[in-house]
Design an enzyme around this catalytic site. Structure first.
Site, PDB file in Angstrom:
ATOM      1  N   TRP A 420      -0.057   3.296   8.465  1.00 61.15           N
ATOM      2  CA  TRP A 420      -1.149   3.940   7.716  1.00 61.15           C
ATOM      3  C   TRP A 420      -0.606   4.710   6.524  1.00 61.15           C
ATOM      4  O   TRP A 420      -1.103   4.578   5.405  1.00 61.15           O
ATOM      5  CB  TRP A 420      -1.930   4.902   8.623  1.00 61.15           C
ATOM      6  CG  TRP A 420      -3.051   5.597   7.882  1.00 61.15           C
ATOM      7  CD1 TRP A 420      -4.324   5.139   7.715  1.00 61.15           C
ATOM      8  CD2 TRP A 420      -2.970   6.844   7.159  1.00 61.15           C
ATOM      9  NE1 TRP A 420      -5.055   6.023   6.942  1.00 61.15           N
ATOM     10  CE2 TRP A 420      -4.244   7.077   6.588  1.00 61.15           C
ATOM     11  CE3 TRP A 420      -1.955   7.765   6.947  1.00 61.15           C
ATOM     12  CZ2 TRP A 420      -4.524   8.213   5.818  1.00 61.15           C
ATOM     13  CZ3 TRP A 420      -2.236   8.902   6.172  1.00 61.15           C
ATOM     14  CH2 TRP A 420      -3.504   9.109   5.621  1.00 61.15           C
ATOM     15  N   TYR A 424      -1.284   3.894   2.623  1.00 65.96           N
ATOM     16  CA  TYR A 424      -2.011   4.902   1.850  1.00 65.96           C
ATOM     17  C   TYR A 424      -1.204   5.323   0.621  1.00 65.96           C
ATOM     18  O   TYR A 424      -1.750   5.482  -0.473  1.00 65.96           O
ATOM     19  CB  TYR A 424      -2.313   6.119   2.728  1.00 65.96           C
ATOM     20  CG  TYR A 424      -3.331   7.060   2.125  1.00 65.96           C
ATOM     21  CD1 TYR A 424      -4.687   6.786   2.215  1.00 65.96           C
ATOM     22  CD2 TYR A 424      -2.934   8.223   1.463  1.00 65.96           C
ATOM     23  CE1 TYR A 424      -5.629   7.643   1.655  1.00 65.96           C
ATOM     24  CE2 TYR A 424      -3.864   9.093   0.906  1.00 65.96           C
ATOM     25  CZ  TYR A 424      -5.211   8.786   1.000  1.00 65.96           C
ATOM     26  OH  TYR A 424      -6.145   9.622   0.438  1.00 65.96           O
ATOM     27  N   ASP A 440      -6.731   2.706   9.542  1.00 67.55           N
ATOM     28  CA  ASP A 440      -7.476   3.921   9.220  1.00 67.55           C
ATOM     29  C   ASP A 440      -8.751   4.012  10.057  1.00 67.55           C
ATOM     30  O   ASP A 440      -9.520   3.041  10.152  1.00 67.55           O
ATOM     31  CB  ASP A 440      -7.828   3.929   7.729  1.00 67.55           C
ATOM     32  CG  ASP A 440      -8.574   5.177   7.321  1.00 67.55           C
ATOM     33  OD1 ASP A 440      -7.913   6.208   7.094  1.00 67.55           O
ATOM     34  OD2 ASP A 440      -9.813   5.128   7.233  1.00 67.55           O
TER      35      ASP A 440
END
Length: 483
Positions: A420, A424, A440
């Site tokens: 994640w 990101y 997410d």
């Protein structure tokens, strides 16, 4: 030159502003180059040449049109959607690397020889790194000439030129006038000049632009002392190469009004480029809608919110640190933690600007921080310090010229950094338009709300390439901003 003449000529004949920045139109009978959307009479076919960059047109002896100001067109979205060496070089040049470190510094960051980088750029964009940097300096010079009262000698060096003579020669070649005449001409049109070190300019973009969504995203995450926002504006401090700065942004009809307060005007070009990356102003929303608009899952959201952008960052290191702080906490919680970090380890501004009091901490300051002073779980503090140390030592590269795949691998190799966080960071800091944080929680909730099983999300996202970062934004919008 660009060989697809018919496609380019149709865009020019229709004055289609969606192609501004994709290519430039040079007219042999006048010696001028323009945006595709220039309102002037469409030239005859035999008098037109098309170039991929303004620098290439300048290299062939053409000067900028005074009517459409092609140097102020949005940047080509191509350089922000590709991961090859040429695209990485273009992003680094836009960030001012050639002015700061020369062609040798550019080549070193790319991992190739000067000669090879020059050859690649000449083959694809029609100009080498020096010519591309020169075109960028010319644009910076024009902005300063028109928006400030800085003496020309100081302005020359602030624009990145090595001498006043080089500055004068470049302005004459690109704009067909002297710097003094350019300033007098603008003065006749009621030029407004701010305080010393303050530059106001208009940032162009490709329509449509869903500015309220970008503003809402930034406002929800604004770090106390570093950022502040209102219903219509966003302000923040900037950590730049020659000193701190402050930027204020507002959307005004067909442009974004940008007001920069700089300690050193040499940072103008870099600051503008970073603000554009923050707001994703060089994106091509029509191309995004062309892929996502017909999708049965996303189509309604795309049609309901045209021009949605992927908010980025003004500093990739800052964004990476904030991503780790945001692991397994709410947006409000991450904002609080980032505010504490900035107050404790950020560099205070010499003179506070309203509510803006600090620069966000540099990686070296976070790497040296006492874990107990960070106010977060021990494991996350260790991950944060490990990340900051890797960035401070340049073992992890997240600058505009970073290799996206290599950066992901390097992030995942760090303790406490999972898929994640890596995705990101790729999405917000590296600006990879195909980044997709599939794990997410918000994306999973959105998928379920739209009738998709969570297990099917990774497979479905393959149909959204190369715009999966934008698909993520549209999925989050279905949750009414709870991402």
């Amino acid at each position: 030159m660009i060989e697809d003449f018919e496609r380019c000529y149709r865009a020019v004949a229709s004055r289609d502003d969606r192609f501004d920045g994709w290519f430039f139109t040079a007219v042999t009978s006048t010696g001028i180059y323009c945006r595709p959307s220039c309102p002037a009479v469409t030239p005859r076919r035999r008098n037109i040449r098309f170039f991929p960059t303004a620098a290439a047109a300048q290299q062939h002896g053409f000067r900028a049109c005074r009517r459409c100001r092609p140097d102020a067109a949005p940047g080509s979205p191509e350089w922000n959607t590709r991961a090859d060496v040429v695209a990485r070089a273009m992003r680094l040049i836009a960030d001012g690397v050639v002015d700061r470190e020369g062609v040798a510094g550019l080549a070193r960051q790319l991992g190739y020889s000067d000669r090879h980088v020059n050859r690649l750029l000449l083959a694809e964009v029609g100009a080498g790194p020096l010519a591309l940097a020169r075109a960028q300096r010319a644009q910076t010079a024009r902005i300063l000439i028109e928006t400030s009262d800085v003496p020309m000698a100081q302005l020359a060096f602030a624009s990145g030129f090595a001498s006043v003579r080089q500055f004068n020669d470049t302005v004459r070649a690109v704009f067909a006038t002297t710097p003094s005449d350019l300033r007098r001409r603008v003065a006749r049109n009621a030029r407004t000049v701010g305080a010393p070190g303050v530059v106001s300019l208009r940032l162009a973009y490709r329509r449509p632009l869903e500015y309220p969504s970008v503003l809402s995203f930034l406002s929800a995450r604004a770090v106390e002392g570093v950022e502040e926002s209102s219903a219509t504006s966003y302000r923040r401090t900037l950590y730049l190469n020659h000193g701190p700065g402050v930027v204020e942004l507002r959307h005004v009809r067909d442009h974004v009004a940008c007001r920069l307060t700089l300690q050193d005007l040499r940072d103008l070009g870099t600051a503008v480029n970073r603000v554009r990356r923050l707001l994703d102003l060089d994106a091509d929303p029509v191309a995004v809608a062309g892929v996502l608009g017909g999708d049965p899952l996303l189509g309604r959201a795309v049609r309901g919110t045209p021009g949605l952008r992927v908010a980025g960052s003004v500093d990739a290191h800052e964004m990476a640190i904030r991503a780790v702080l945001g692991q397994q906490v709410s947006v409000a919680g991450a904002r609080t933690l980032a505010g504490r970090l900035a107050a404790r380890f950020g560099k205070p501004l010499t003179s506070p600007d309203g509510q803006l009091t600090h620069l966000f901490p540099e990686p070296a300051a976070v790497a040296d921080a006492d874990p107990s002073a960070l106010g977060i779980p021990v494991a996350r503090a260790a991950a944060l310090r490990g990340l900051a140390s890797a960035m401070a030592d340049w073992r992890l590269r997240l600058d505009p010229g970073a290799d996206w795949a290599a950066a992901r691998s390097e992030l995942l190799a760090l303790p406490g950094i999972g898929p994640w966080t890596a995705e990101y960071v790729a999405m917000r800091a590296l600006r990879d338009p195909d980044a997709f944080p599939a794990t997410d929680l918000g994306l999973r909730k959105a998928a379920v709300r739209l009738g998709m099983a969570v297990a099917d999300l990774p497979a479905a996202s393959a149909h959204w390439r190369p715009w999966r970062a934008y698909a993520a934004e549209y999925l989050w919008t279905t949750l009414k901003g709870t991402a």
